[in-house]
Write an enzyme that holds these catalytic residues in place. Structure first.
Site, mmCIF file in Angstrom:
data_model
loop_
_atom_site.group_PDB
_atom_site.id
_atom_site.type_symbol
_atom_site.label_atom_id
_atom_site.label_comp_id
_atom_site.label_asym_id
_atom_site.label_seq_id
_atom_site.Cartn_x
_atom_site.Cartn_y
_atom_site.Cartn_z
ATOM 1 N N GLU A 83 0.756 -1.004 -0.119
ATOM 2 C CA GLU A 83 0.115 0.031 0.093
ATOM 3 C C GLU A 83 0.780 1.354 0.102
ATOM 4 O OE1 GLU A 83 -3.210 0.402 -0.425
ATOM 5 O OE2 GLU A 83 -4.088 -1.635 0.097
ATOM 6 N N GLU A 114 6.993 -21.484 8.615
ATOM 7 C CA GLU A 114 7.177 -20.348 9.739
ATOM 8 C C GLU A 114 7.942 -21.457 10.691
ATOM 9 O OE1 GLU A 114 4.044 -20.804 13.078
ATOM 10 O OE2 GLU A 114 2.955 -20.170 11.359
#
Length: 297
Positions: A83, A114
């Site tokens: 963004e 992860e």
């Protein structure tokens, strides 16, 4: 580590009968819980401010802001990164989001990624991490191995490091120059940190990027004067923004924008300083792209 001791993993007594609640009561309970998140973030404002200083210094030195995380945490960092270019006109390679399992893990979870700290090292090496960068490791639990490995590697290289966790005394806090801890407590749905934990991480990322871009002169007043007008809505926003910043009408703002090739900052300085596009560009360069300083020069 016994994960059951983490605040984000414990059961919420207020939602013990969640599956028996009428929908309106369930929603009201979720809303009540969400209202505690902003207050939890507020307790970490001093650390968030320290992180903004480090990120700002990195970007001023030609470095980058690198978000690093797994699952929801990684997706939130990646979302904030993508963004920044349209909102602040910054190059996409200056704010980067790394997600365990790669970009495809944004839409389809890559189980087990992860748990491998070495993957973070590889991901950071792949983008050529340097000592000028700041790495922000996001992990709601505060102990994700991928994030620990990334922060350790970043520190070894000399990059600035920031951790964001939703538990106190988080493991990742021990591997960061600035530790941001936002203890959000038990989730409405036990262990589902995409809820309050994810909201807290989003609020922190909002602050890190927005406050940094303000420091870098990407904002004039409260206007996003470096936005990229890439569609009809943004073109209209740029026109209104130039008019608001300069006190002129929309027609004059549109004309200035056209002369400035759609660059709102240039158009604003042209109108405020009553100068040509060439002079406005020179003023902005001399003022390190700060509109207020350029218009007053």
């Amino acid at each position: 580590m016994d994960l059951s001791t983490l605040g984000t993993e414990t059961r919420n007594r207020r939602t013990a009968e969640l599956d028996r609640m009428p929908v309106t009561e369930l929603l009201a309970t979720m809303n009540d819980e969400d209202q505690t998140v902003a207050l939890a973030v507020r307790t970490a404002l001093p650390q968030i401010a320290d992180a903004v200083e480090k990120i700002t210094a990195s970007l001023r030195a030609g470095g980058r802001l690198v978000y690093l995380g797994a699952g929801t945490s990684g997706r939130i960092g990646l979302l904030d990164a993508v963004e920044c270019p349209p909102t602040f006109g910054i190059s996409p390679d200056r704010v980067v989001g790394l997600l365990s399992g790669g970009p495809g893990a944004f839409v389809l979870a890559v189980e087990g990624a992860e748990d491998n700290p070495g993957l973070a090292v590889s991901d950071l090496d792949a983008i050529g991490l340097t000592a000028h960068d700041t790495v922000v490791g996001l992990a709601a639990s505060g102990r994700t191995p991928y994030v620990v490995g990334g922060l350790e590697h970043a520190r070894a290289i000399g990059a600035a490091t920031v951790s964001v966790a939703c538990n106190s005394d988080a493991v990742i806090s021990r591997h960061a120059d600035v530790a941001i801890e936002v203890p959000t407590g038990p989730e409405v749905l036990t262990g589902s940190t995409r809820l309050k934990g994810g909201t807290a991480e989003k609020l922190v990322c909002n602050m890190l990027s927005t406050a940094t871009m303000v420091q870098l002169g990407k904002v004039y007043g409260n206007l996003m004067v470096d936005l990229r007008a890439t569609n009809e809505k943004l073109v209209d926003r740029a026109r209104r923004m130039v008019a608001q910043a300069t006190g002129t009408d929309l027609d004059a703002a549109a004309a200035a924008l056209q002369e400035a090739d759609g660059h709102a900052k240039t158009a604003i300085v042209m109108l405020l300083a009553d100068c040509s596009r060439t002079e406005a560009a020179a003023r902005l360069e001399a003022a390190h792209d700060d509109v207020r300083a350029a218009a007053a020069a």
